[in-house]
Structure formats: structure tokens, C-alpha cells
Scaffold this motif. Structure first.
Motif: not given
Length: 522
Positions: A387-388, A488, A491, A495, A510, A513-515, A517-518
């Protein structure tokens, strides 16, 4: 190998503890009560250890004119006559297939287990490993034992030490490992005696007799080890060596006596094939690890962690060697050694394989841990996608994932990784250079351990997920689990490692938001 004579402090007589005196007095009372003419002798290791000033709780009593079970029944008969509680009698039957050629009776006296067996002599026929057993004299019994230092008796009736081979005490004082009879025939009769000789030589730091070494390296003896004794018994002896106080010395004996491949047999189609001198490399890896463990004085290592760390070091050169099983599946050779050659626990094999894998991962992680650059690009070949997060957080994620894989064995994997780091693997014969290299490894281990503890990763494998599978399915709006949920979960674990103070709500936010964006990207 030990080649110089040893001077050993051996006591002139045996001093009994209060418990031992209590036990022996009770046995003498039984003799007097039934007017038995039986001579009671404590045999073997107890006598040796007591003469060396060591306590021993393994009491084996040899009887000259009756079976162990018969005498135990007399003990119970005596106890009944005095109104005392009788004790159960356990009988371990003879098992020639396991080279156990005599029946042993066990009984508990004053909270100590005592083994009772008759004195015996053995006759081996030329084509059989199973001896003909018969009652023997104390002298015959002494000469059929594996080593002179194990052939001593303590006569309970007379309170004296008996040395029927005439050299048991002498060899104990001079620190020599010698067989009572010619060694080659002794080893061919029961090849396990070779490994016992090595184990006792390493344990006490005693010198192996030259004639014994020649016999141990004989091709006939090596063939007998492979054909005549069970792999379970070989594995048990090796495990005692590895768990002992001088495991490297024991493995060095096995290597130098050319017994390595007879003990650690490999499957026929392993690849890559072993190179010449591979056994010496195995022992060298174990030696380096053992010396580093001593230098680190890791109180956090328990006996099993130390044992498996040493096994992992010994078999490190085989970490990439495989063989095809009956179905053509490629299996690690290390697994074969544990399961087939030594018949040890499957879990031992799995732990050693995990240690090898974790050690290699540590090698790529160590430079990242040592670097002080926050802006560095953190990459390891065993975890390309992550993860970023910031560099500092990424380091905590990578280290945390590795520790969660290997759990409480992470320090052992760290020690093993010192053997794989190219910067400090240069071979040297200079002892001062070796010590310098060892010091470097110790300093590096200390730095890495300190860094990991400062990241708050001790016992990170006990970390519970903030978000469960049901919560994940709710966010994803799906009704059943599967690969997506598993992805997930990984991931979210990353996190959680990157945000040690984060809450479940923050973790779910988080994820949303990530889901989102994806989803937009796709």
C-alpha cells in the motif's frame, strides 16, 4: 576434533544423595526380607556421572540372578507385608527390530523412576543383527556395553564401584572414548554405538580412540548404519547431539569420520547435486551460527529455538535443493532429511524451511533497516506490491509482515541471515580475522534487533485485525467471501502495521476511500 589428551577430575568414590540412599536402603531391605542372594548393581551413565561429580536421575539397576519384573514383584510383596502402598510395574518388552534386545521393568520408588534389568551376555551370529540373549556375569555385561566409561557398576550391596573391563575409570580420567571390545565388531553388532561414541565424545569433550575412529569410518560400518538400525534411533541420537552442549563438535566428528551421508541420507534424484565437501560447508555454517549465538547470549532463545536454529544452519547449503516425489511434485530436500533420514517431527522440517526463507528475506530487508534516509525507495524482491505509505511506515510494514511469518523464531532467522550476507561471508583461515567477522555480525544483529524493537514490532504476530471479513464484505457490498476479501485483509493488515495507533473506524475509512478510487479508475 579433539586430538589432545584430557585430564578429568574423577572422584575416588560415589557419594549418595539422601534420596539415593533412601532408595538403595529400601532395595537392600527387600533382599534381607526374602533372604535373596541377588547382587544389585547400578549400571552405566549414573555411575559415570556420579564419578564426574554430576547429579544423575536416571537409575538403571542390573540384577545377576533374576528378571527385572520378578524383582519388582518382590518389592511390591515386601511393601504389602509392611502395610505400605504398592507401586505399578511397567514392562518394556524386547524389540529386536529396534535393537532393543532385553526386557526392562520400571517402578517408581520415593518419586523416582527406576529401571530393572538382568545382567546379560550377547552372542551375535554372522548374518544376524539380533543377538542371542542369556543371563551373564557382571563382567560379561560390562564387556558387551558400548563404551568403557559406560561399563562401570556401583554395587549397592557392597557400596563400591566395580570396573570389570579394567579401564573404565582410567579412560574416564584420561578423557578417552574407547569400546570395551574391538571397535569394528562392536559397531557391526550394533551400529548405533558409533553415534553414541560421537555423542559422548562431544558431550564430555573427550578424545575418540584412534582405533575407534578407523572402525567408525569403515565402509562396512557405514553400510550397517544404513541397513541395520532404524531411522528413528538415528534421529534420536542426532537430536540429542544438536540439543547437547557441543553440537558442532558432534557434527564435526560425523563429517570427518565420513558418516555424514550415512546419517543425513539424501533422495537419489535431488537437484542441484551436492558438491564435493558440501558436508564440511554444512558443519562450517553450523559452527559460525553456534559461535554467534554464544556471543549474542540471547536469553530470548529457548532450547527449541536454539535447536532448530542450529539445524537450519547445518542444512542451509541445501535450502535450494529439491527432489521429485512419487507424483513428480518438487519437494525440498531438507524436508526429506527430517521426515525420512531422521524421522523427526514434520513441524521441525516446516520450521527449518521457514527459517531458511525468512533468513533470505532478512538479507534484503537489513540494508533498508540500517539506512537513515526517509526518502529512499524501499523495495524488496519478496514483496513488490504494498500500500502507498511513507518510507518509514513502509519499513514497519515490511518488517512486520516478515515477523508475522516467522513469529517467535525471527531472531533465529536474523542470526541465519548473517551467513547469507555477501558483505561478511569472505572465507578466512586467520583466527583473528574470524573473530573480527564474528564481532561484526554480532554488532549487526544487535543493531537490527534494536531497530525492530524500536519499531514496536516485538510479538507483532499476536496483533489482531481491526477489521473482520464481515466488515470488508459490507464495504464492498458483496454477500460472500473469496479472493477479493483475502486481498483486502492483506491490505488492511499493511495499513494497520503502517498506522500502529490507528482505529477500526480509520481503517474502514481508508478502505472506503481506496476502494472508491480503485472503482473510478477501473
Amino acid at each position: 576434533m579433539c586430538t589432545s589428551p584430557v585430564c578429568v577430575n574423577v572422584k575416588d568414590q560415589i557419594y549418595l544423595t539422601a534420596k539415593e540412599k533412601q532408595i538403595f536402603d529400601r532395595l537392600l531391605e527387600v533382599l534381607r526380607h526374602f533372604n535373596l542372594q541377588t547382587q544389585l548393581r547400578v549400571a552405566g551413565g549414573w555411575v559415570r556421572d556420579k564419578l564426574l561429580g554430576k547429579e544423575c536421575y536416571d537409575i538403571d539397576i542390573a540384577l545377576d540372578n533374576m528378571l527385572g519384573k520378578e524383582f519388582c514383584e518382590k518389592v511390591n510383596e515386601y511393601l504389602s507385608s509392611t502395610g505400605e502402598e504398592t507401586h505399578g510395574i511397567g514392562v518394556i518388552q524386547c524389540n529386536p527390530d529396534q535393537s532393543k534386545h532385553l526386557e526392562t521393568a520400571r517402578m517408581r520408588l520415593f518419586d523416582v523412576w527406576i529401571d530393572f534389568v538382568n545382567l546379560r551376555s550377547e552372542d551375535y551370529s554372522e548374518n544376524s543383527r539380533i543377538p542371542t540373549m542369556k543371563f551373564g556375569t557382571a563382567e560379561e555385561d560390562a564387556y558387551r556395553r558400548d563404551l568403557t566409561i559406560n561399563s562401570l557398576f556401583y554395587n549397592i550391596n557392597t557400596g563400591s564401584v566395580e570396573d570389570f573391563t579394567g579401564r573404565g575409570i582410567m579412560d574416564l580420567k584420561s578423557g578417552k572414548i574407547v569400546t570395551p571390545l574391538p571397535p569394528k565388531q562392536t559397531f557391526l553388532d550394533d551400529p548405533l554405538r558409533v553415534l553414541r561414541a560421537i555423542r559422548f565424545g562431544a558431550r564430555f569433550g573427550f578424545m575418540l580412540d584412534e582405533e575407534l575412529k578407523i572402525a567408525a569410518a569403515d565402509d562396512d560400518v557405514k553400510a550397517a548404519i544404513a541397513d541395520k538400525i532404524s531411522r528413528e534411533r538415528i534421529g534420536h541420537e542426532i537430536d540429542l547431539m544438536i540439543s547437547g552442549n557441543h553440537p558442532v563438535k558432534a557434527m564435526a566428528h560425523i563429517s570427518e569420520l565420513q558418516l555424514f551421508w550415512a546419517v543425513f541420507s539424501l533422495p537419489p534424484e535431488s537437484e542441484p547435486s551436492t558438491s564435493e565437501g558440501c558436508e564440511r560447508l554444512c558443519v562450517a555454517c553450523m559452527d559460525s551460527t553456534s559461535r554467534l549465538l554464544e556471543l549474542l547470549e540471547l536469553s530470548s532463545f529457548n532450547d527449541d529455538q536454539r535447536r532448530l536454529c542450529l539445524y537450519a544452519a547445518l542444512f542451509l547449503p541445501f535450502r535450494k535443493t529439491i527432489y521429485p516425489d512419487n507424483k513428480g511434485k518438487k519437494i525440498p530436500v531438507v524436508s526429506y532429511i527430517f521426515r525420512n533420514s531422521l524421522k523427526l517431527k514434520a513441524s521441525d522440517a516446516e520450521t527449518v524451511l521457514s527459517l531458511h526463507l525468512a533468513a533470505e528475506k532478512f538479507v534484503s530487508l537489513i540494508p533498508l533497516i540500517l539506512s537513515n534516509e526517509d526518502t529512499q525507495i524501499l523495495e524488496v524482491d519478496w514483496k513488490r506490491e504494498i500500500i502507498d505509505v511513507s518510507a518509514a511506515s513502509k519499513l514497519r510494514v515490511l518488517a512486520g509482515l516478515l515477523l508475522r511469518e516467522i513469529k517467535e523464531f525471527w531472531r533465529a532467522a536474523l542470526v541465519l541471515s548473517m551467513l547469507l550476507r555477501p558483505a561478511i561471508t569472505a572465507c578466512t583461515t586467520n583466527s583473528s580475522n574470524k573473530e573480527s567477522e564474528l564481532d561484526k555480525k554480532r554488532e549487526l544483529c544487535d543493531r537490527i534487533e534494536k531497530a525492530i524493537l524500536e519499531l514496536g514490532l516485538e510479538k507483532v504476530w499476536e496483533l489482531k485485525p481491526l477489521v473482520n471479513g464481515k466488515d470488508i464484505m459490507n464495504v464492498l457490498q458483496i454477500k460472500s467471501g473469496g479472493p477479493v476479501v483475502k486481498e483486502w485483509q492483506q491490505k488492511l493488515l499493511e495499513w494497520q502495521l503502517a498506522h500502529p495507533s490507528g482505529s477500526a473506524d480509520e481503517c474502514i475509512d481508508w478502505m472506503r476511500q481506496t476502494h472508491s478510487k480503485r472503482a473510478r479508475t477501473e
